[in-house]
Design a protein around this motif. Structure first.
Motif, PDB file in Angstrom:
ATOM      1  N   LEU A  10       0.835  -1.210   0.000  1.00  0.00           N
ATOM      2  CA  LEU A  10       0.000   0.000   0.000  1.00  0.00           C
ATOM      3  C   LEU A  10       0.866   1.255   0.000  1.00  0.00           C
ATOM      4  CD1 LEU A  10      -2.825  -0.941   2.539  1.00  0.00           C
ATOM      5  CD2 LEU A  10      -3.081  -0.604   0.076  1.00  0.00           C
ATOM      6  N   GLY A  11       1.924   1.230   0.810  1.00  0.00           N
ATOM      7  CA  GLY A  11       2.815   2.381   0.911  1.00  0.00           C
ATOM      8  C   GLY A  11       3.486   2.724  -0.405  1.00  0.00           C
ATOM      9  N   VAL A  12       3.932   1.706  -1.134  1.00  0.00           N
ATOM     10  CA  VAL A  12       4.559   1.953  -2.442  1.00  0.00           C
ATOM     11  C   VAL A  12       3.545   2.588  -3.386  1.00  0.00           C
ATOM     12  CG1 VAL A  12       5.469   0.813  -4.519  1.00  0.00           C
ATOM     13  CG2 VAL A  12       6.374   0.214  -2.280  1.00  0.00           C
ATOM     14  N   GLY A  13       2.311   2.083  -3.393  1.00  0.00           N
ATOM     15  CA  GLY A  13       1.286   2.661  -4.249  1.00  0.00           C
ATOM     16  C   GLY A  13       0.974   4.102  -3.900  1.00  0.00           C
ATOM     17  N   LEU A  14       0.851   4.387  -2.613  1.00  0.00           N
ATOM     18  CA  LEU A  14       0.579   5.759  -2.180  1.00  0.00           C
ATOM     19  C   LEU A  14       1.744   6.684  -2.508  1.00  0.00           C
ATOM     20  CD1 LEU A  14      -1.033   5.047   1.306  1.00  0.00           C
ATOM     21  CD2 LEU A  14      -2.194   6.069  -0.655  1.00  0.00           C
ATOM     22  N   TRP A  15       2.959   6.231  -2.218  1.00  0.00           N
ATOM     23  CA  TRP A  15       4.139   7.066  -2.453  1.00  0.00           C
ATOM     24  C   TRP A  15       4.336   7.343  -3.931  1.00  0.00           C
ATOM     25  CZ3 TRP A  15       9.944   5.802  -2.345  1.00  0.00           C
ATOM     26  CH2 TRP A  15      10.685   6.966  -2.121  1.00  0.00           C
ATOM     27  N   ALA A  16       3.960   6.403  -4.773  1.00  0.00           N
ATOM     28  CA  ALA A  16       4.095   6.598  -6.217  1.00  0.00           C
ATOM     29  C   ALA A  16       3.291   7.799  -6.696  1.00  0.00           C
ATOM     30  CB  ALA A  16       3.660   5.336  -6.962  1.00  0.00           C
ATOM     31  N   THR A  17       2.197   8.106  -6.014  1.00  0.00           N
ATOM     32  CA  THR A  17       1.360   9.233  -6.452  1.00  0.00           C
ATOM     33  C   THR A  17       1.976  10.579  -6.106  1.00  0.00           C
ATOM     34  OG1 THR A  17       0.024   9.249  -4.425  1.00  0.00           O
ATOM     35  CG2 THR A  17      -0.738   7.845  -6.238  1.00  0.00           C
TER      36      THR A  17
ATOM     37  N   ALA B 289      12.398  -2.058   7.871  1.00  0.00           N
ATOM     38  CA  ALA B 289      12.959  -0.772   7.456  1.00  0.00           C
ATOM     39  C   ALA B 289      12.204  -0.199   6.270  1.00  0.00           C
ATOM     40  CB  ALA B 289      14.440  -0.929   7.118  1.00  0.00           C
ATOM     41  N   SER B 290      11.797  -1.059   5.334  1.00  0.00           N
ATOM     42  CA  SER B 290      11.070  -0.563   4.160  1.00  0.00           C
ATOM     43  C   SER B 290       9.739   0.059   4.564  1.00  0.00           C
ATOM     44  CB  SER B 290      10.862  -1.682   3.135  1.00  0.00           C
ATOM     45  OG  SER B 290       9.932  -2.637   3.593  1.00  0.00           O
ATOM     46  N   VAL B 291       9.029  -0.580   5.481  1.00  0.00           N
ATOM     47  CA  VAL B 291       7.741  -0.039   5.935  1.00  0.00           C
ATOM     48  C   VAL B 291       7.941   1.286   6.661  1.00  0.00           C
ATOM     49  CG1 VAL B 291       5.764  -0.449   7.459  1.00  0.00           C
ATOM     50  CG2 VAL B 291       6.647  -2.305   6.045  1.00  0.00           C
ATOM     51  N   LEU B 292       8.940   1.337   7.525  1.00  0.00           N
ATOM     52  CA  LEU B 292       9.189   2.571   8.279  1.00  0.00           C
ATOM     53  C   LEU B 292       9.643   3.708   7.360  1.00  0.00           C
ATOM     54  CD1 LEU B 292      10.917   1.137  11.482  1.00  0.00           C
ATOM     55  CD2 LEU B 292       8.502   1.723  11.138  1.00  0.00           C
ATOM     56  N   LEU B 293      10.501   3.405   6.396  1.00  0.00           N
ATOM     57  CA  LEU B 293      10.948   4.445   5.457  1.00  0.00           C
ATOM     58  C   LEU B 293       9.802   4.944   4.587  1.00  0.00           C
ATOM     59  CD1 LEU B 293      14.440   3.075   4.407  1.00  0.00           C
ATOM     60  CD2 LEU B 293      13.961   5.161   5.703  1.00  0.00           C
ATOM     61  N   LEU B 294       8.937   4.042   4.154  1.00  0.00           N
ATOM     62  CA  LEU B 294       7.766   4.476   3.383  1.00  0.00           C
ATOM     63  C   LEU B 294       6.859   5.355   4.248  1.00  0.00           C
ATOM     64  CD1 LEU B 294       6.973   1.209   1.419  1.00  0.00           C
ATOM     65  CD2 LEU B 294       7.429   3.451   0.399  1.00  0.00           C
TER      66      LEU B 294
ATOM     67  N   LEU C  86      -2.217  12.026   2.841  1.00  0.00           N
ATOM     68  CA  LEU C  86      -1.101  11.089   2.702  1.00  0.00           C
ATOM     69  C   LEU C  86      -0.175  11.148   3.912  1.00  0.00           C
ATOM     70  CD1 LEU C  86      -0.250  11.508  -1.083  1.00  0.00           C
ATOM     71  CD2 LEU C  86      -1.358   9.564   0.020  1.00  0.00           C
ATOM     72  N   ARG C  87      -0.123  12.319   4.558  1.00  0.00           N
ATOM     73  CA  ARG C  87       0.676  12.428   5.788  1.00  0.00           C
ATOM     74  C   ARG C  87       0.138  11.480   6.864  1.00  0.00           C
ATOM     75  NH1 ARG C  87       4.078  16.870   5.969  1.00  0.00           N
ATOM     76  NH2 ARG C  87       3.611  18.538   4.511  1.00  0.00           N
ATOM     77  N   TYR C  88      -1.194  11.456   6.990  1.00  0.00           N
ATOM     78  CA  TYR C  88      -1.807  10.577   7.981  1.00  0.00           C
ATOM     79  C   TYR C  88      -1.546   9.111   7.640  1.00  0.00           C
ATOM     80  CZ  TYR C  88      -4.208  14.844   9.339  1.00  0.00           C
ATOM     81  OH  TYR C  88      -4.485  16.119   9.743  1.00  0.00           O
ATOM     82  N   ALA C  89      -1.577   8.802   6.352  1.00  0.00           N
ATOM     83  CA  ALA C  89      -1.273   7.434   5.930  1.00  0.00           C
ATOM     84  C   ALA C  89       0.165   7.075   6.308  1.00  0.00           C
ATOM     85  CB  ALA C  89      -1.489   7.289   4.425  1.00  0.00           C
ATOM     86  N   GLY C  90       1.070   8.029   6.145  1.00  0.00           N
ATOM     87  CA  GLY C  90       2.458   7.789   6.520  1.00  0.00           C
ATOM     88  C   GLY C  90       2.624   7.543   8.008  1.00  0.00           C
ATOM     89  N   VAL C  91       1.938   8.330   8.822  1.00  0.00           N
ATOM     90  CA  VAL C  91       2.000   8.136  10.273  1.00  0.00           C
ATOM     91  C   VAL C  91       1.419   6.773  10.641  1.00  0.00           C
ATOM     92  CG1 VAL C  91       1.123   8.984  12.490  1.00  0.00           C
ATOM     93  CG2 VAL C  91       1.998  10.596  10.783  1.00  0.00           C
ATOM     94  N   ALA C  92       0.316   6.391   9.983  1.00  0.00           N
ATOM     95  CA  ALA C  92      -0.275   5.076  10.242  1.00  0.00           C
ATOM     96  C   ALA C  92       0.697   3.958   9.866  1.00  0.00           C
ATOM     97  CB  ALA C  92      -1.582   4.927   9.466  1.00  0.00           C
ATOM     98  N   LEU C  93       1.392   4.103   8.734  1.00  0.00           N
ATOM     99  CA  LEU C  93       2.389   3.106   8.338  1.00  0.00           C
ATOM    100  C   LEU C  93       3.488   2.993   9.389  1.00  0.00           C
ATOM    101  CD1 LEU C  93       1.203   2.718   5.447  1.00  0.00           C
ATOM    102  CD2 LEU C  93       3.525   2.940   4.619  1.00  0.00           C
ATOM    103  N   LEU C  94       3.946   4.126   9.878  1.00  0.00           N
ATOM    104  CA  LEU C  94       4.984   4.115  10.914  1.00  0.00           C
ATOM    105  C   LEU C  94       4.521   3.382  12.170  1.00  0.00           C
ATOM    106  CD1 LEU C  94       6.494   7.704  10.762  1.00  0.00           C
ATOM    107  CD2 LEU C  94       7.743   5.573  10.540  1.00  0.00           C
ATOM    108  N   LEU C  95       3.351   3.733  12.642  1.00  0.00           N
ATOM    109  CA  LEU C  95       2.842   3.137  13.887  1.00  0.00           C
ATOM    110  C   LEU C  95       2.587   1.643  13.706  1.00  0.00           C
ATOM    111  CD1 LEU C  95       0.419   5.951  15.096  1.00  0.00           C
ATOM    112  CD2 LEU C  95       2.708   5.406  15.948  1.00  0.00           C
ATOM    113  N   LEU C  96       1.920   1.276  12.610  1.00  0.00           N
ATOM    114  CA  LEU C  96       1.634  -0.141  12.379  1.00  0.00           C
ATOM    115  C   LEU C  96       2.910  -0.919  12.083  1.00  0.00           C
ATOM    116  CD1 LEU C  96      -1.637   0.215  10.294  1.00  0.00           C
ATOM    117  CD2 LEU C  96      -1.422  -0.710  12.611  1.00  0.00           C
ATOM    118  N   GLY C  97       3.860  -0.263  11.416  1.00  0.00           N
ATOM    119  CA  GLY C  97       5.144  -0.918  11.141  1.00  0.00           C
ATOM    120  C   GLY C  97       5.876  -1.241  12.430  1.00  0.00           C
ATOM    121  N   LEU C  98       5.781  -0.371  13.403  1.00  0.00           N
ATOM    122  CA  LEU C  98       6.434  -0.630  14.685  1.00  0.00           C
ATOM    123  C   LEU C  98       5.766  -1.778  15.437  1.00  0.00           C
ATOM    124  CD1 LEU C  98       7.100   3.039  15.813  1.00  0.00           C
ATOM    125  CD2 LEU C  98       8.792   1.342  15.072  1.00  0.00           C
TER     126      LEU C  98
END
Length: 195
Positions: free
Chosen positions: A57-64, A103-108, A181-193
């Motif tokens: 999901l993160g790769v798809g979002l970041w691609a935009t 690391a990939s999830v956290l960086l995304l 997308l910022r909120y999606a990034g924060v969610a990725l960080l939290l869920l990645g942890l």
């Protein structure tokens, strides 16, 4: 001064079943206990392994966030690198790959939270590395004979998630809600942890 914490509200307690239900998925994403065989296992793994779901999901979002043509290439680069990582993991298993997945999830997550738009070449290299480590981890789980149907399912499931992320990001752009997308990034960080 002795401060007491307020008691959790009823709304906070509603999240407890969600956390309890997802914890086994997070904890057992790569145990090797059930060998992956067949299209169905491959298709479902990206949907049930939290780390892979978040990365796709993160790769798809970041691609935009990238310019149009390079942005559309990122999901293809991720899937291609994932495919290349499979035989690497099957022939050279290493536990370091799991750290690369995290690391990939956290960086995304960071890239989305900060709405980063690095140069195109750096984007392609990072996404290729993300795909390689995810493919490597899946490759360590492959058994002889698990084969092509599992790989096809894995690619299909990952493509669906990456496509869903890309479509969501494009809709956010159209609706001029790119800040979401910022909120999606924060969610990725939290869920990645948590993964």
């Amino acid at each position: 001064m002795n401060r007491t914490r307020p008691a959790p509200t009823a709304a906070a307690w509603r999240w407890l079943p969600v956390l309890l239900l997802t914890t086994p998925v997070v904890a057992l994403a790569h145990t090797g206990a059930v060998p992956p065989v067949g299209f169905g296992h491959g298709l479902l793994h990206p949907l049930t392994g939290l780390d892979h779901l978040l990365a796709a999901l993160g790769v798809g979002l970041w691609a935009t966030l990238q310019p149009d043509t390079p942005g559309r290439r990122l999901p293809v680069v991720f899937l291609s690198a994932l495919l290349l990582g499979l035989p690497l993991g099957a022939t050279w298993p290493t536990p370091v790959a799991e750290a690369g997945v995290l690391a990939s999830v956290l960086l995304l997550g960071v890239a989305l939270a900060l709405l980063l738009r690095p140069p195109v070449v750096l984007n392609l290299v990072l996404v290729a590395l993300f795909g390689l480590v995810h493919g490597h981890v899946h490759g360590t789980e492959l058994l002889p004979g698990a084969g092509l149907s599992y790989v096809a399912g894995l690619l299909a499931g990952t493509a669906l998630l990456t496509g869903a992320g890309y479509l969501t990001g494009r809709l956010l752009h159209r609706w001029q809600r790119i800040g979401a997308l910022r909120y999606a990034g924060v969610a990725l960080l939290l869920l990645g942890l948590l993964s």
